[in-house]
Design a protein around this motif. Structure first.
Motif, PDB file in Angstrom:
ATOM      1  N   TYR A 122       0.666  -1.297   0.055  1.00  0.00           N
ATOM      2  CA  TYR A 122      -0.153   0.008  -0.352  1.00  0.00           C
ATOM      3  C   TYR A 122       0.812   1.042   0.194  1.00  0.00           C
ATOM      4  CZ  TYR A 122      -4.753  -2.120   0.720  1.00  0.00           C
ATOM      5  OH  TYR A 122      -5.941  -3.371  -0.107  1.00  0.00           O
ATOM      6  N   GLY A 123       2.413   1.020   0.329  1.00  0.00           N
ATOM      7  CA  GLY A 123       3.074   2.812  -0.317  1.00  0.00           C
ATOM      8  C   GLY A 123       3.096   2.992   1.351  1.00  0.00           C
ATOM      9  N   VAL A 124       3.292   2.064   2.287  1.00  0.00           N
ATOM     10  CA  VAL A 124       3.030   3.321   3.472  1.00  0.00           C
ATOM     11  C   VAL A 124       3.248   2.882   4.734  1.00  0.00           C
ATOM     12  CG1 VAL A 124       0.234   3.948   3.787  1.00  0.00           C
ATOM     13  CG2 VAL A 124       0.885   1.819   4.682  1.00  0.00           C
ATOM     14  N   ARG A 125       5.043   1.585   4.084  1.00  0.00           N
ATOM     15  CA  ARG A 125       5.829   1.442   4.913  1.00  0.00           C
ATOM     16  C   ARG A 125       7.534   2.672   5.531  1.00  0.00           C
ATOM     17  NH1 ARG A 125      10.532  -1.275   5.496  1.00  0.00           N
ATOM     18  NH2 ARG A 125      10.880  -1.997   2.913  1.00  0.00           N
ATOM     19  N   VAL A 126       7.194   3.149   6.143  1.00  0.00           N
ATOM     20  CA  VAL A 126       8.022   4.406   7.014  1.00  0.00           C
ATOM     21  C   VAL A 126       9.011   3.630   7.258  1.00  0.00           C
ATOM     22  CG1 VAL A 126       8.242   6.244   8.109  1.00  0.00           C
ATOM     23  CG2 VAL A 126       6.122   6.424   7.732  1.00  0.00           C
ATOM     24  N   LYS A 127      10.236   3.823   5.854  1.00  0.00           N
ATOM     25  CA  LYS A 127      11.636   3.292   6.193  1.00  0.00           C
ATOM     26  C   LYS A 127      12.200   3.418   6.915  1.00  0.00           C
ATOM     27  CE  LYS A 127      15.793   2.604   3.291  1.00  0.00           C
ATOM     28  NZ  LYS A 127      16.367   4.012   2.261  1.00  0.00           N
ATOM     29  N   GLU A 128      12.292   4.733   8.161  1.00  0.00           N
ATOM     30  CA  GLU A 128      13.332   5.708   9.027  1.00  0.00           C
ATOM     31  C   GLU A 128      12.655   5.140  10.297  1.00  0.00           C
ATOM     32  OE1 GLU A 128      13.584   8.130   5.686  1.00  0.00           O
ATOM     33  OE2 GLU A 128      11.782   7.372   6.368  1.00  0.00           O
ATOM     34  N   LEU A 129      11.506   4.762  10.556  1.00  0.00           N
ATOM     35  CA  LEU A 129      10.477   4.054  11.604  1.00  0.00           C
ATOM     36  C   LEU A 129      10.357   2.839  11.528  1.00  0.00           C
ATOM     37  CD1 LEU A 129       8.558   6.990  12.122  1.00  0.00           C
ATOM     38  CD2 LEU A 129      10.307   7.381  12.974  1.00  0.00           C
ATOM     39  N   GLY A 130      10.685   2.148  11.249  1.00  0.00           N
ATOM     40  CA  GLY A 130       9.796   0.635  10.870  1.00  0.00           C
ATOM     41  C   GLY A 130       8.620   1.092  11.250  1.00  0.00           C
ATOM     42  N   LEU A 131       7.413   2.217  11.226  1.00  0.00           N
ATOM     43  CA  LEU A 131       6.248   1.411  11.000  1.00  0.00           C
ATOM     44  C   LEU A 131       5.412   1.740  10.080  1.00  0.00           C
ATOM     45  CD1 LEU A 131       6.165   4.112  14.350  1.00  0.00           C
ATOM     46  CD2 LEU A 131       6.255   1.619  14.006  1.00  0.00           C
ATOM     47  N   LEU A 132       4.253   2.193   9.701  1.00  0.00           N
ATOM     48  CA  LEU A 132       3.492   2.589   8.399  1.00  0.00           C
ATOM     49  C   LEU A 132       2.921   3.877   8.947  1.00  0.00           C
ATOM     50  CD1 LEU A 132       1.023  -0.553   9.120  1.00  0.00           C
ATOM     51  CD2 LEU A 132       2.672  -0.207   7.247  1.00  0.00           C
ATOM     52  N   ALA A 133       2.796   4.080   7.348  1.00  0.00           N
ATOM     53  CA  ALA A 133       2.369   6.276   7.641  1.00  0.00           C
ATOM     54  C   ALA A 133       1.117   6.046   7.539  1.00  0.00           C
ATOM     55  CB  ALA A 133       2.556   6.703   6.546  1.00  0.00           C
ATOM     56  N   ARG A 134       0.273   7.030   8.636  1.00  0.00           N
ATOM     57  CA  ARG A 134      -1.273   7.650   8.527  1.00  0.00           C
ATOM     58  C   ARG A 134      -1.926   7.951   7.290  1.00  0.00           C
ATOM     59  NH1 ARG A 134      -3.143   8.417  12.563  1.00  0.00           N
ATOM     60  NH2 ARG A 134      -0.525   9.460  13.939  1.00  0.00           N
ATOM     61  N   GLN A 135      -2.846   6.783   7.060  1.00  0.00           N
ATOM     62  CA  GLN A 135      -2.965   6.954   5.404  1.00  0.00           C
ATOM     63  C   GLN A 135      -4.515   6.270   5.474  1.00  0.00           C
ATOM     64  OE1 GLN A 135      -1.266   6.312   1.306  1.00  0.00           O
ATOM     65  NE2 GLN A 135      -2.683   4.590   1.562  1.00  0.00           N
ATOM     66  N   ILE A 136      -5.593   6.898   4.875  1.00  0.00           N
ATOM     67  CA  ILE A 136      -7.031   6.284   4.566  1.00  0.00           C
ATOM     68  C   ILE A 136      -7.385   6.423   3.037  1.00  0.00           C
ATOM     69  CG2 ILE A 136      -9.694   7.160   5.196  1.00  0.00           C
ATOM     70  CD1 ILE A 136      -8.109   7.185   8.159  1.00  0.00           C
ATOM     71  N   VAL A 137      -7.563   5.209   3.495  1.00  0.00           N
ATOM     72  CA  VAL A 137      -7.985   4.536   2.004  1.00  0.00           C
ATOM     73  C   VAL A 137      -9.510   3.924   1.936  1.00  0.00           C
ATOM     74  CG1 VAL A 137      -7.632   2.370   0.096  1.00  0.00           C
ATOM     75  CG2 VAL A 137      -5.424   3.603   1.541  1.00  0.00           C
ATOM     76  N   VAL A 138     -10.758   4.006   1.005  1.00  0.00           N
ATOM     77  CA  VAL A 138     -11.792   4.113   0.993  1.00  0.00           C
ATOM     78  C   VAL A 138     -11.939   2.678  -0.533  1.00  0.00           C
ATOM     79  CG1 VAL A 138     -13.880   3.864   1.009  1.00  0.00           C
ATOM     80  CG2 VAL A 138     -12.720   5.565   2.216  1.00  0.00           C
ATOM     81  N   LEU A 139     -11.952   1.703   0.098  1.00  0.00           N
ATOM     82  CA  LEU A 139     -12.952   0.684  -1.483  1.00  0.00           C
ATOM     83  C   LEU A 139     -14.052  -0.109  -1.878  1.00  0.00           C
ATOM     84  CD1 LEU A 139      -9.551  -2.466  -0.416  1.00  0.00           C
ATOM     85  CD2 LEU A 139     -10.214  -0.376  -1.818  1.00  0.00           C
ATOM     86  N   ASP A 140     -14.515   0.201  -2.361  1.00  0.00           N
ATOM     87  CA  ASP A 140     -15.974  -0.091  -2.884  1.00  0.00           C
ATOM     88  C   ASP A 140     -16.054  -1.847  -2.549  1.00  0.00           C
ATOM     89  OD1 ASP A 140     -14.907  -1.154  -5.299  1.00  0.00           O
ATOM     90  OD2 ASP A 140     -15.785  -0.132  -6.281  1.00  0.00           O
ATOM     91  N   LYS A 141     -17.123  -2.680  -3.119  1.00  0.00           N
ATOM     92  CA  LYS A 141     -17.688  -3.429  -2.913  1.00  0.00           C
ATOM     93  C   LYS A 141     -16.587  -4.484  -3.279  1.00  0.00           C
ATOM     94  CE  LYS A 141     -21.983  -2.432  -1.664  1.00  0.00           C
ATOM     95  NZ  LYS A 141     -23.515  -2.168  -1.624  1.00  0.00           N
ATOM     96  N   ASP A 142     -16.527  -3.756  -4.913  1.00  0.00           N
ATOM     97  CA  ASP A 142     -15.239  -4.578  -5.780  1.00  0.00           C
ATOM     98  C   ASP A 142     -13.666  -4.724  -5.575  1.00  0.00           C
ATOM     99  OD1 ASP A 142     -17.843  -6.128  -6.859  1.00  0.00           O
ATOM    100  OD2 ASP A 142     -17.803  -4.550  -7.531  1.00  0.00           O
ATOM    101  N   ASP A 143     -13.412  -3.856  -4.281  1.00  0.00           N
ATOM    102  CA  ASP A 143     -12.158  -3.673  -3.874  1.00  0.00           C
ATOM    103  C   ASP A 143     -11.053  -2.882  -5.191  1.00  0.00           C
ATOM    104  OD1 ASP A 143     -12.234  -4.927  -2.037  1.00  0.00           O
ATOM    105  OD2 ASP A 143     -11.487  -6.995  -2.645  1.00  0.00           O
TER     106      ASP A 143
END
Length: 171
Positions: A122-143
């Motif tokens: 999902y392109g949210v891995r923060v290299k320097e911290l080993g954590l995920l970035a803050r992001q919101i993703v909304v998917l429809d019923k078909d992803d």
């Protein structure tokens, strides 16, 4: 793997995101995340539902706490056609403990601790911290991705109203 230097900041310091950026219109990458009982969850487990994916660094921080509580409250207005997933790299027992203490009952917390594959997909891995970035993703019923917000500063909250409105449009 793609690295996007300076894509976000943490307390004003530039951070590198690992993985390709998710964009509106694309099919969401599948995932293998761990639930609080260590069972494996994938997109197929939420088939036929609109999905709000709330991605956070760690539940034990003030902004992540506020974000998860906010979506837990919002869930009541969305009905059974929407599932809200909060994803972090917190260990499943820590997520379970936190949810119990916070009274979280309408948001499902999932962990990317095992192999960090979600963060990269999902392109949210923060290299320097080993954590995920803050992001919101909304998917429809078909992803299919219908809404994305990458919060530019990790220590800031997302636009809750825009995410909820995007989900409601899909019902």
């Amino acid at each position: 793997m793609t690295e996007r230097a300076g894509a976000i900041t943490f307390k004003g310091n530039p951070m590198t995101l690992v993985g390709d950026e998710i964009t509106v219109g694309q099919k969401a990458p599948d995932f293998q995340l761990r639930a609080n009982d260590f069972s494996v969850k994938s997109l197929a487990d939420y088939a036929g539902k609109v999905k709000i994916i709330s991605i956070i660094p760690s539940l034990d921080t003030p902004v992540c706490d506020a974000q998860t509580r906010h979506f837990n409250t919002d869930a009541a207005s969305l009905g059974d056609g929407v599932v809200i997933l909060t994803i972090s790299v917190d260990l499943p027992p820590a997520q379970k403990r936190w949810c119990g203490a916070a009274g979280i009952d309408a948001v499902e917390c999932l962990s990317d601790y095992y192999d960090h594959s979600f963060g990269s997909a999902y392109g949210v891995r923060v290299k320097e911290l080993g954590l995920l970035a803050r992001q919101i993703v909304v998917l429809d019923k078909d992803d299919t991705v219908k809404y994305v917000e990458v919060v530019p500063e990790i220590a800031q909250e997302p636009n809750y109203d825009a995410a909820i409105a995007a989900a409601k449009e899909l019902l």
